[in-house]
Write a protein that holds these residues in place. Structure first.
Motif, PDB file in Angstrom:
ATOM      1  N   VAL A  36      39.055  45.103  26.935  1.00  0.00           N
ATOM      2  CA  VAL A  36      39.855  44.026  27.600  1.00  0.00           C
ATOM      3  C   VAL A  36      41.352  43.973  27.424  1.00  0.00           C
ATOM      4  CG1 VAL A  36      39.417  41.962  26.116  1.00  0.00           C
ATOM      5  CG2 VAL A  36      39.302  41.801  28.563  1.00  0.00           C
ATOM      6  N   TRP A  37      41.876  44.158  26.485  1.00  0.00           N
ATOM      7  CA  TRP A  37      43.199  44.194  26.151  1.00  0.00           C
ATOM      8  C   TRP A  37      43.784  45.359  25.672  1.00  0.00           C
ATOM      9  CZ3 TRP A  37      45.949  43.917  21.027  1.00  0.00           C
ATOM     10  CH2 TRP A  37      45.064  44.126  19.947  1.00  0.00           C
ATOM     11  N   PHE A  38      43.018  46.673  25.369  1.00  0.00           N
ATOM     12  CA  PHE A  38      43.599  47.867  24.992  1.00  0.00           C
ATOM     13  C   PHE A  38      43.700  48.883  25.965  1.00  0.00           C
ATOM     14  CE2 PHE A  38      44.604  50.325  21.374  1.00  0.00           C
ATOM     15  CZ  PHE A  38      44.593  51.772  21.686  1.00  0.00           C
ATOM     16  N   VAL A  39      43.002  48.747  27.006  1.00  0.00           N
ATOM     17  CA  VAL A  39      42.873  49.906  28.089  1.00  0.00           C
ATOM     18  C   VAL A  39      44.173  50.166  28.808  1.00  0.00           C
ATOM     19  CG1 VAL A  39      41.705  50.877  29.816  1.00  0.00           C
ATOM     20  CG2 VAL A  39      40.462  50.430  27.828  1.00  0.00           C
ATOM     21  N   VAL A  40      44.361  48.958  29.578  1.00  0.00           N
ATOM     22  CA  VAL A  40      45.523  48.782  30.573  1.00  0.00           C
ATOM     23  C   VAL A  40      46.567  47.809  30.255  1.00  0.00           C
ATOM     24  CG1 VAL A  40      46.098  48.247  32.881  1.00  0.00           C
ATOM     25  CG2 VAL A  40      44.244  49.280  32.536  1.00  0.00           C
ATOM     26  N   ALA A  41      46.089  46.660  29.868  1.00  0.00           N
ATOM     27  CA  ALA A  41      47.129  45.465  29.330  1.00  0.00           C
ATOM     28  C   ALA A  41      48.086  46.140  27.967  1.00  0.00           C
ATOM     29  CB  ALA A  41      46.369  44.185  28.773  1.00  0.00           C
ATOM     30  N   ASN A  70      27.430  51.036  25.537  1.00  0.00           N
ATOM     31  CA  ASN A  70      28.960  51.138  25.343  1.00  0.00           C
ATOM     32  C   ASN A  70      29.626  51.430  26.304  1.00  0.00           C
ATOM     33  OD1 ASN A  70      30.290  52.101  22.839  1.00  0.00           O
ATOM     34  ND2 ASN A  70      31.061  53.309  24.578  1.00  0.00           N
ATOM     35  N   ALA A  71      29.213  52.321  27.364  1.00  0.00           N
ATOM     36  CA  ALA A  71      29.882  52.523  28.563  1.00  0.00           C
ATOM     37  C   ALA A  71      29.883  51.216  29.503  1.00  0.00           C
ATOM     38  CB  ALA A  71      29.262  53.709  29.567  1.00  0.00           C
ATOM     39  N   MET A  72      28.704  50.615  29.578  1.00  0.00           N
ATOM     40  CA  MET A  72      28.980  49.207  30.546  1.00  0.00           C
ATOM     41  C   MET A  72      30.046  48.171  29.820  1.00  0.00           C
ATOM     42  SD  MET A  72      27.605  47.609  32.982  1.00  0.00           S
ATOM     43  CE  MET A  72      26.093  48.016  33.358  1.00  0.00           C
ATOM     44  N   GLY A  73      29.924  48.251  28.581  1.00  0.00           N
ATOM     45  CA  GLY A  73      31.072  47.437  27.776  1.00  0.00           C
ATOM     46  C   GLY A  73      32.500  47.899  28.192  1.00  0.00           C
ATOM     47  N   ARG A  74      32.942  49.361  28.063  1.00  0.00           N
ATOM     48  CA  ARG A  74      34.146  49.802  28.481  1.00  0.00           C
ATOM     49  C   ARG A  74      34.430  49.240  29.919  1.00  0.00           C
ATOM     50  NH1 ARG A  74      36.350  53.879  25.312  1.00  0.00           N
ATOM     51  NH2 ARG A  74      37.034  54.707  27.171  1.00  0.00           N
ATOM     52  N   LEU A 130      38.215  43.878  33.385  1.00  0.00           N
ATOM     53  CA  LEU A 130      38.987  42.612  33.052  1.00  0.00           C
ATOM     54  C   LEU A 130      40.551  42.802  32.540  1.00  0.00           C
ATOM     55  CD1 LEU A 130      36.027  40.950  31.109  1.00  0.00           C
ATOM     56  CD2 LEU A 130      37.090  40.210  33.427  1.00  0.00           C
ATOM     57  N   SER A 131      40.740  43.929  31.787  1.00  0.00           N
ATOM     58  CA  SER A 131      42.105  44.207  31.219  1.00  0.00           C
ATOM     59  C   SER A 131      43.257  44.399  32.382  1.00  0.00           C
ATOM     60  CB  SER A 131      42.154  45.711  30.706  1.00  0.00           C
ATOM     61  OG  SER A 131      43.398  45.906  29.715  1.00  0.00           O
ATOM     62  N   GLY A 132      42.775  44.976  33.591  1.00  0.00           N
ATOM     63  CA  GLY A 132      43.783  44.938  34.626  1.00  0.00           C
ATOM     64  C   GLY A 132      43.801  43.430  35.409  1.00  0.00           C
ATOM     65  N   TRP A 133      42.824  42.997  35.494  1.00  0.00           N
ATOM     66  CA  TRP A 133      42.844  41.749  36.436  1.00  0.00           C
ATOM     67  C   TRP A 133      43.509  40.627  35.648  1.00  0.00           C
ATOM     68  CZ3 TRP A 133      38.950  37.616  35.674  1.00  0.00           C
ATOM     69  CH2 TRP A 133      39.142  36.447  36.605  1.00  0.00           C
TER      70      TRP A 133
END
Length: 417
Positions: A233-238, A374-378, A384-387
Motif C-alpha cells: 500500500v505504500w511501497f509499490v507506487v507511493a 499473497n497475490a490478493m494482498g498485493r 490502494l497505493s496509487g489511489w
C-alpha cells in the motif's frame, strides 16, 4: 565430490528462481520509472500492474493444482517460458498493434502474462523445497526456506537497481531485450536439467481441491493477505513516486535506493531462523533428533503474533513523524530500514509455516492457495497505493499499512502454538 541429487536439484531450482526474480524486479522498476517519466499519474501507473496482480491470484489457485497433476518441473519451466514471452511483448512496435490495443492495454497484457509466470515460478520453487528436505526435519526445512526466500529478495533488490540503471543507460527497449535474451538461456538449461515429475501427486487431485481444507493453512493465508497488502500500500507506487517527486531523485537514484533496501531485506530473511527462535535447550536437543542437526527452535503461531505486532508500530511512527514535521528524508530512510528488518522476519516466518503446514501428498495445492492470498494482498495494496497516495499522500498510505498489519497480528492469534 558429486553433490547429492536433492542438493543439486535445490541449487538448480534456486538458480531458476534467482534468474526469474532478477528480471521481474528489473521489469517492475523499468515500468514504474518509464511511465512516470512519460507523465503518467501514480494511479495510472498502479493500473499497469492491475492485471499482473489479478492473474497472480488466479494462477496460484490453478498453478497449485497443475503442479500436483503435472509436476513442479513443468510448472516452473512454464513460468520461465512465459516470462520470456512477456518481455518479448514489450518489444513489439506500437505501429504493429491495433489502435485499441496499443500503449497501456498492451503493457497491461504483458504484465498480466508476467504475473502468471512469476507465480508459477514461485509456487513451484517453494513447493519443491518440502519435497527435497527429509520428512520431519523442520529445522532444516526452515533454513532452506529462509535461504531461498532471502536470497530471492536480495536478487529482487538487485533487479530494482538493474532496472533503474538499464533505463538510464540503454533505454526501455534495449533493457527489455537484454533481459529477455538472458532469461531465455536459463529457461533452456532448466528444460534440460530439472528433474521430471518433481512434486507430481500419486493420486491426481480433483479441480475442486484447489481450495485448502486445512484450518491452519486458511488462517495463515488470511494473515498473509493483510501482511502483503500492508507492505504494497505504500511501497509499490507511493514510495518510488515520493522519492522521485519530493526528493528530486533520478531514475538510477530511486532504483538504487530501493535495490539496497530489498537486498538488505533479503539478507535479513536468510538470518530469520537465528532471529526468531534461538538455540534449543540441551533437553530439547536430546528429545528432538532434528534439533541435533540444526540446534534451532522453529517458530509457531506465537512467533507470528509477536513479530506482526512489532511491525505494526513502524509505519505508524513514520506517518506520525511526517505529520508533525520531522525531516522527511530522515524519517522515510530510517523508517524504511526498520520496516525492512521486521517485515523480512515476518515474511520468512510465514514462508516456513506454510511449507510446514502443507500436505505432503499434494504440497503445491496448499502452497498455491496460500500464495493466492499473497497475490490478493498485493493486488489490494497496489491499487490502494496509487489511489491513496494520489488523493491523500504518503502519510495516509502508512496509516492504512498500520491497520492492515494489526489485522495480520489479530488473525495470527488463531494459529497453533
Amino acid at each position: 565430490m558429486q553433490l547429492p541429487t536433492a542438493v543439486r536439484q535445490y541449487l538448480l531450482i534456486t538458480f531458476n528462481y534467482w534468474s526469474f526474480t532478477l528480471t521481474d524486479g528489473a521489469l517492475r522498476m523499468l515500468v514504474v520509472l518509464h511511465f512516470h517519466n512519460l507523465g503518467y499519474s501514480p494511479l495510472s501507473i498502479a493500473m499497469l500492474f492491475l492485471f499482473y496482480e489479478i492473474f497472480g491470484v488466479v494462477t496460484n489457485l490453478v498453478g497449485g493444482y497443475l503442479g500436483a497433476r503435472l509436476g513442479l518441473n513443468r510448472t516452473m519451466n512454464l513460468g520461465l517460458g512465459m516470462q520470456v514471452f512477456a518481455l518479448g511483448m514489450l518489444l513489439v512496435p506500437t505501429s504493429l498493434l491495433p489502435l485499441w490495443l496499443a500503449g497501456v492495454p498492451w503493457v497491461m497484457a504483458a504484465q498480466a502474462l508476467s504475473g502468471i509466470a512469476k507465480d508459477l515460478n514461485k509456487m513451484s520453487a517453494k513447493s519443491a523445497i518440502k519435497l527435497l528436505v527429509p520428512k520431519g526435519e523442520q529445522g532444516k526445512l526452515y533454513h532452506w526456506v529462509a535461504l531461498l526466500t532471502g536470497s530471492k529478495n536480495a536478487l529482487k533488490g538487485a533487479g530494482f537497481f538493474l532496472g533503474g540503471a538499464l533505463l538510464a543507460v540503454l533505454g526501455f527497449n534495449a533493457a527489455v531485450a537484454a533481459m529477455m535474451a538472458s532469461l531465455a538461456v536459463v529457461w533452456l538449461l532448466s528444460l534440460m536439467l530439472l528433474k521430471r515429475d518433481l512434486g507430481k501427486a500419486k493420486n491426481k487431485p480433483k479441480f475442486t481441491e484447489i481450495f485448502s481444507k486445512s484450518t491452519n493453512v486458511n488462517i495463515l493465508s488470511a494473515a498473509r493477505l493483510f501482511l502483503f497488502a500492508a507492505r504494497d500500500v505504500w511501497f509499490v507506487v507511493a514510495l518510488p513516486v515520493y522519492l522521485s517527486s519530493q526528493f528530486g531523485w533520478g531514475h538510477s537514484a530511486v532504483g538504487g535506493f530501493l535495490a539496497l533496501w530489498v537486498i538488505a531485506y533479503g539478507i535479513v530473511q536468510t538470518q530469520a531462523p537465528k532471529l526468531t527462535g534461538g538455540k534449543k535447550s540441551a533437553v530439547a536437543n536430546a528429545l528432538d533428533a532434528d534439533a541435533q542437526a540444526t540446534n534451532v527452535q522453529v517458530p509457531d503461531g506465537r512467533s507470528a503474533i509477536l513479530w506482526a505486532f512489532l511491525l505494526a508500530f513502524v509505519p505508524a511512527f513514520i506517518a506520525l513523524a511526517l505529520m508533525i514535521g520531522i525531516s522527511p528524508f530522515v524519517t522515510v530512510t530510517l523508517g524504511l530500514l526498520l520496516f525492512g528488518v521486521l517485515f523480512a522476519i515476518n515474511s520468512s516466518l510465514h514462508s516456513y509455516l506454510i511449507v510446514s503446514y502443507a500436505n505432503d501428498e499434494a504440497v503445491s495445492l496448499d502452497v498455491g492457495f496460500y500464495y493466492m492470498a499473497n497475490a490478493m494482498g498485493r493486488l489490494i495494496g497496489t491499487v490502494l497505493s496509487g489511489w491513496v497516495y494520489q488523493s491523500y499522500g504518503l502519510a495516509a498510505c502508512l496509516w492504512i499499512s498500520t491497520l492492515l498489519i494489526a489485522t495480520t497480528a489479530i488473525i495470527s492469534i488463531k494459529l497453533p502454538r
